[in-house]
Design an enzyme around this catalytic site. Sequence first.
Site, PDB file in Angstrom:
ATOM      1  N   GLY A  11       0.892  -1.230  -0.090  1.00  0.00           N
ATOM      2  CA  GLY A  11      -0.088  -0.051   0.118  1.00  0.00           C
ATOM      3  C   GLY A  11       0.813   1.408  -0.060  1.00  0.00           C
TER       4      GLY A  11
ATOM      5  N   ALA B 294      -9.250   3.878  -1.068  1.00  0.00           N
ATOM      6  CA  ALA B 294      -9.450   5.580  -0.616  1.00  0.00           C
ATOM      7  C   ALA B 294     -10.317   6.374  -1.467  1.00  0.00           C
ATOM      8  CB  ALA B 294      -8.210   5.981  -0.254  1.00  0.00           C
TER       9      ALA B 294
ATOM     10  N   GLU C   7     -13.843  17.711   4.805  1.00  0.00           N
ATOM     11  CA  GLU C   7     -14.486  16.605   5.580  1.00  0.00           C
ATOM     12  C   GLU C   7     -14.539  16.687   7.125  1.00  0.00           C
ATOM     13  OE1 GLU C   7     -11.840  13.305   4.486  1.00  0.00           O
ATOM     14  OE2 GLU C   7     -12.403  13.281   2.420  1.00  0.00           O
TER      15      GLU C   7
ATOM     16  N   ASP D 180      -2.753  -8.822   9.787  1.00  0.00           N
ATOM     17  CA  ASP D 180      -1.361  -9.707   9.958  1.00  0.00           C
ATOM     18  C   ASP D 180      -0.080  -9.233  10.663  1.00  0.00           C
ATOM     19  OD1 ASP D 180      -3.022 -11.360   8.128  1.00  0.00           O
ATOM     20  OD2 ASP D 180      -1.865 -10.971   6.538  1.00  0.00           O
TER      21      ASP D 180
ATOM     22  N   HIS E 107     -16.857   4.119   9.993  1.00  0.00           N
ATOM     23  CA  HIS E 107     -17.256   5.173   9.137  1.00  0.00           C
ATOM     24  C   HIS E 107     -18.548   5.359   9.194  1.00  0.00           C
ATOM     25  CE1 HIS E 107     -17.588   7.666   5.712  1.00  0.00           C
ATOM     26  NE2 HIS E 107     -16.191   7.831   5.530  1.00  0.00           N
TER      27      HIS E 107
ATOM     28  N   ARG F  22     -15.596  11.823  13.393  1.00  0.00           N
ATOM     29  CA  ARG F  22     -16.492  10.466  12.842  1.00  0.00           C
ATOM     30  C   ARG F  22     -17.056   9.762  14.003  1.00  0.00           C
ATOM     31  NH1 ARG F  22     -12.412   8.205   8.452  1.00  0.00           N
ATOM     32  NH2 ARG F  22     -13.119   9.655   6.908  1.00  0.00           N
TER      33      ARG F  22
ATOM     34  N   HIS G 283     -14.035   0.742   9.784  1.00  0.00           N
ATOM     35  CA  HIS G 283     -13.262   1.411   8.623  1.00  0.00           C
ATOM     36  C   HIS G 283     -11.721   1.436   8.896  1.00  0.00           C
ATOM     37  CE1 HIS G 283     -12.662   3.994   5.359  1.00  0.00           C
ATOM     38  NE2 HIS G 283     -12.153   5.235   6.390  1.00  0.00           N
TER      39      HIS G 283
ATOM     40  N   ARG H  98      -9.164   9.020  14.604  1.00  0.00           N
ATOM     41  CA  ARG H  98      -8.262   9.622  13.753  1.00  0.00           C
ATOM     42  C   ARG H  98      -9.388  10.715  12.794  1.00  0.00           C
ATOM     43  NH1 ARG H  98      -8.139   8.507   7.959  1.00  0.00           N
ATOM     44  NH2 ARG H  98      -9.449   6.651   8.074  1.00  0.00           N
TER      45      ARG H  98
ATOM     46  N   LEU I 240      -3.899   8.466   4.912  1.00  0.00           N
ATOM     47  CA  LEU I 240      -2.980   8.406   3.831  1.00  0.00           C
ATOM     48  C   LEU I 240      -1.586   9.386   4.018  1.00  0.00           C
ATOM     49  CD1 LEU I 240      -5.397   8.416   0.796  1.00  0.00           C
ATOM     50  CD2 LEU I 240      -4.059   6.395   1.323  1.00  0.00           C
TER      51      LEU I 240
HETATM   52  P1  FAD Z   1      -2.494  -0.867   2.839  1.00  0.00           P
HETATM   53  O1  FAD Z   1      -2.869   0.067   1.855  1.00  0.00           O
HETATM   54  O2  FAD Z   1      -3.841  -1.669   3.456  1.00  0.00           O
HETATM   55  O3  FAD Z   1      -1.444  -1.849   2.313  1.00  0.00           O
HETATM   56  C1  FAD Z   1      -1.190  -3.092   3.035  1.00  0.00           C
HETATM   57  C2  FAD Z   1      -0.451  -4.291   2.146  1.00  0.00           C
HETATM   58  O4  FAD Z   1      -0.031  -5.147   2.982  1.00  0.00           O
HETATM   59  C3  FAD Z   1      -1.362  -4.536   1.216  1.00  0.00           C
HETATM   60  O5  FAD Z   1      -0.477  -4.763  -0.052  1.00  0.00           O
HETATM   61  C4  FAD Z   1      -1.481  -6.017   1.736  1.00  0.00           C
HETATM   62  O6  FAD Z   1      -1.929  -7.051   0.699  1.00  0.00           O
HETATM   63  C5  FAD Z   1      -0.346  -6.430   2.310  1.00  0.00           C
HETATM   64  N1  FAD Z   1      -0.278  -7.388   3.438  1.00  0.00           N
HETATM   65  C6  FAD Z   1      -1.017  -7.596   4.380  1.00  0.00           C
HETATM   66  N2  FAD Z   1      -0.597  -8.515   5.138  1.00  0.00           N
HETATM   67  C7  FAD Z   1       0.473  -9.218   4.612  1.00  0.00           C
HETATM   68  C8  FAD Z   1       1.249 -10.354   4.800  1.00  0.00           C
HETATM   69  N3  FAD Z   1       1.146 -11.326   5.903  1.00  0.00           N
HETATM   70  N4  FAD Z   1       2.177 -10.635   3.891  1.00  0.00           N
HETATM   71  C9  FAD Z   1       2.296  -9.985   2.768  1.00  0.00           C
HETATM   72  N5  FAD Z   1       1.664  -8.838   2.467  1.00  0.00           N
HETATM   73  C10 FAD Z   1       0.495  -8.447   3.483  1.00  0.00           C
HETATM   74  N6  FAD Z   1      -7.614   7.570   4.483  1.00  0.00           N
HETATM   75  C11 FAD Z   1      -7.299   8.853   3.940  1.00  0.00           C
HETATM   76  O7  FAD Z   1      -6.408   9.200   4.681  1.00  0.00           O
HETATM   77  N7  FAD Z   1      -8.264   9.298   3.001  1.00  0.00           N
HETATM   78  C12 FAD Z   1      -9.243   8.739   2.411  1.00  0.00           C
HETATM   79  O8  FAD Z   1      -9.941   9.283   1.604  1.00  0.00           O
HETATM   80  C13 FAD Z   1      -9.557   7.339   2.591  1.00  0.00           C
HETATM   81  N8  FAD Z   1     -10.386   6.620   2.190  1.00  0.00           N
HETATM   82  C14 FAD Z   1     -10.528   5.292   2.546  1.00  0.00           C
HETATM   83  C15 FAD Z   1     -11.493   4.463   1.926  1.00  0.00           C
HETATM   84  C16 FAD Z   1     -11.758   3.157   2.070  1.00  0.00           C
HETATM   85  C17 FAD Z   1     -12.806   2.405   1.242  1.00  0.00           C
HETATM   86  C18 FAD Z   1     -10.827   2.360   2.831  1.00  0.00           C
HETATM   87  C19 FAD Z   1     -10.846   1.011   3.320  1.00  0.00           C
HETATM   88  C20 FAD Z   1      -9.758   3.059   3.543  1.00  0.00           C
HETATM   89  C21 FAD Z   1      -9.705   4.439   3.305  1.00  0.00           C
HETATM   90  N9  FAD Z   1      -8.617   5.624   4.005  1.00  0.00           N
HETATM   91  C22 FAD Z   1      -8.462   6.829   3.758  1.00  0.00           C
HETATM   92  C23 FAD Z   1      -7.732   4.622   4.768  1.00  0.00           C
HETATM   93  C24 FAD Z   1      -6.554   4.553   4.340  1.00  0.00           C
HETATM   94  O9  FAD Z   1      -6.853   4.234   2.770  1.00  0.00           O
HETATM   95  C25 FAD Z   1      -5.683   3.430   4.794  1.00  0.00           C
HETATM   96  O10 FAD Z   1      -5.380   3.767   6.118  1.00  0.00           O
HETATM   97  C26 FAD Z   1      -4.067   3.497   4.252  1.00  0.00           C
HETATM   98  O11 FAD Z   1      -4.221   3.123   2.713  1.00  0.00           O
HETATM   99  C27 FAD Z   1      -3.360   2.299   4.609  1.00  0.00           C
HETATM  100  O12 FAD Z   1      -2.171   2.152   3.966  1.00  0.00           O
HETATM  101  P2  FAD Z   1      -1.227   1.139   4.376  1.00  0.00           P
HETATM  102  O13 FAD Z   1      -0.023   1.336   3.243  1.00  0.00           O
HETATM  103  O14 FAD Z   1      -0.911   1.074   5.662  1.00  0.00           O
HETATM  104  O15 FAD Z   1      -1.926  -0.223   4.175  1.00  0.00           O
HETATM  105  C1  SIN Z   2     -13.807   8.941   3.122  1.00  0.00           C
HETATM  106  O1  SIN Z   2     -13.274   9.299   2.073  1.00  0.00           O
HETATM  107  O2  SIN Z   2     -14.696   9.352   3.745  1.00  0.00           O
HETATM  108  C2  SIN Z   2     -12.802   8.431   3.897  1.00  0.00           C
HETATM  109  C3  SIN Z   2     -11.702   9.284   4.353  1.00  0.00           C
HETATM  110  C4  SIN Z   2     -10.963   8.661   5.578  1.00  0.00           C
HETATM  111  O3  SIN Z   2     -10.929   7.419   5.894  1.00  0.00           O
HETATM  112  O4  SIN Z   2     -10.134   9.538   5.799  1.00  0.00           O
END
Ligand code: FAD
Ligand code: SIN
Length: 507
Positions: A17, A49, A118, A212, A233, A279, A340, A375, A381
Amino acid sequence: MGALASQRFDTIVIGSGLAGLTFALDAAKQGSVIVLTKAQLWESNTSYAQGGIAAAVGESDSWELHEQDTLIAGAGLCDPEAVRFLVQEAPSAIEWLASLGARFDKDIDLTDWALGKEGGHSRNRIVHHADKTGWEVERAMNEAVRKDPNITILENAFVTDLLMQDGRCVGCAMQDRDLGTRYFTARAVMLATGGAGRLYQHTTNPRIATADGVALASQIGADIADMEFMQFHPTTLYHPQMRSFLITEAVRGEGGCLRNHQGTRFMYDYDDRLELAPRDIVSRAIDAEMKKLQTWCVYLDMTHLSRDQIEHHFPTIVETLKQVQIEPHKHWIPVVPAQHYSCGGVVTDLHGRTSIPGLFAAGEVARTGVHGANRLASNSLLEALVFAKAAAKSLEGEQASDPGALSNGKRHSILEADALRIRRSLEKIMTEHVGIVRRNKGLHEALSKIEELHEEYKTLPAAPPDVYSLEAENLLIAAKYVVQGAIDRKQNVGLHYNLDLATASAV
Ligand code: FAD
Ligand code: SIN
């Protein structure tokens, strides 16, 4: 444990991610990097996101205001130093993403970023790509890492264990779909495994969100905190064919309002900031309203906005709702809160270092202290970006070690049918007892049932290594932190709301 044949890189990144790939790109300037990710490269919470990324880049804005809003949303439990670092780094983090090719919407003159609003933000400060920001960010990051000659990418690579030597994390074991167990060593391991949404029956998170990282870190004794602050959410779609699809908070920022079954705009009864309160407050208000009127959902009303305005800002939502015959310029959207985001996780300092030497964490799996008890929207992000970059900067200090004899845990898989049953039971327990409103009795019952499920898991006959099953055990381990944290938290604050504590303090 005997010596294991392993492949060596300078840095291992677990997860693809925003946190993992940001770190990978910066670490690749210092040496070889392997990215291990359990599904396809793009699959992550990041990709879904919608709203965007918070940064004080508007004319009437300042990092001080962003800081203040973050601290207010966090309900007094944020780490002020971490928050200041986050908000001060935000504008340059956005510029960095844009320099990689991420396309963010511009204002009408095409000079400045177009900024959305927001909940909990006192200014318009959400940089976005329509309602598909995560998809755009992940696209740009995927292109960049695939082009980098120092980065090796392994998809469908499920990490099962972190490897330790003399108290230091020196690598990991992973399950390869075709080749079986493989081992990797490095001078630093970055845990960027994302969230824990799959603990619950209803979540906005995709299938990869199985906690994980918390389980992996817990197995080697890393500090984990604040897991009780599980964010729900307020507005996810309530529809049998498309349950829990997110309707971004930016809709309320654009003027969308919440109504109950009687058509009343009920947020007037709960908070002066109405639909744009933080939220935790809006989700609790919806929960209370549904219980009061004995209904299964409330409604998000955008019918006073023009069709053009809705289609321009929210094209993905409009297209998705079309599939269930909802037209947001004509119909109220049935919505309900769903899990969420996990505010807690593996404890890190400002440089992404965990309590275990050699192990870093960033993104949703980490607990940096920026979110406190709740949060602020679109700070996630941002946190992933800022702290992954900080961690990469501090890599220089990491010692290369010679991994002679490694120790690795022995994971036990069970049959998929048993894993499925256990996962369904766990989701039910968490949804019933560890949701928006909690009670003492429910929390204790949840803990003992989860412990029973984990004991049962350990005693079921062993099956060949299986990802779905190992995820089940990871979820059980993480669930115990959430419930124990909720039991230990003796004050209602932010996302933790225990009705028995509220009643006791009212007496
Ligand atoms: P992730 O993007 O979840 O990446 C985790 C990675 O780890 C994935 O590739 C997964 O496959 C991998 N992984 C997990 N376990 C293992 C394992 N055991 N072995 C190998 N790989 C593994 N936040 C905002 O700030 N703004 C927004 O607008 C927003 N909108 C959102 C909308 C939705 C629908 C969702 C679900 C979340 C939203 N969020 C938003 C929250 C935000 O998207 C996440 O908190 C953020 O993207 C997390 O990033 P990350 O890199 O930590 O994890
Ligand atoms: C949303 O777009 O409402 C999600 C934003 C966030 O989780 O920060």
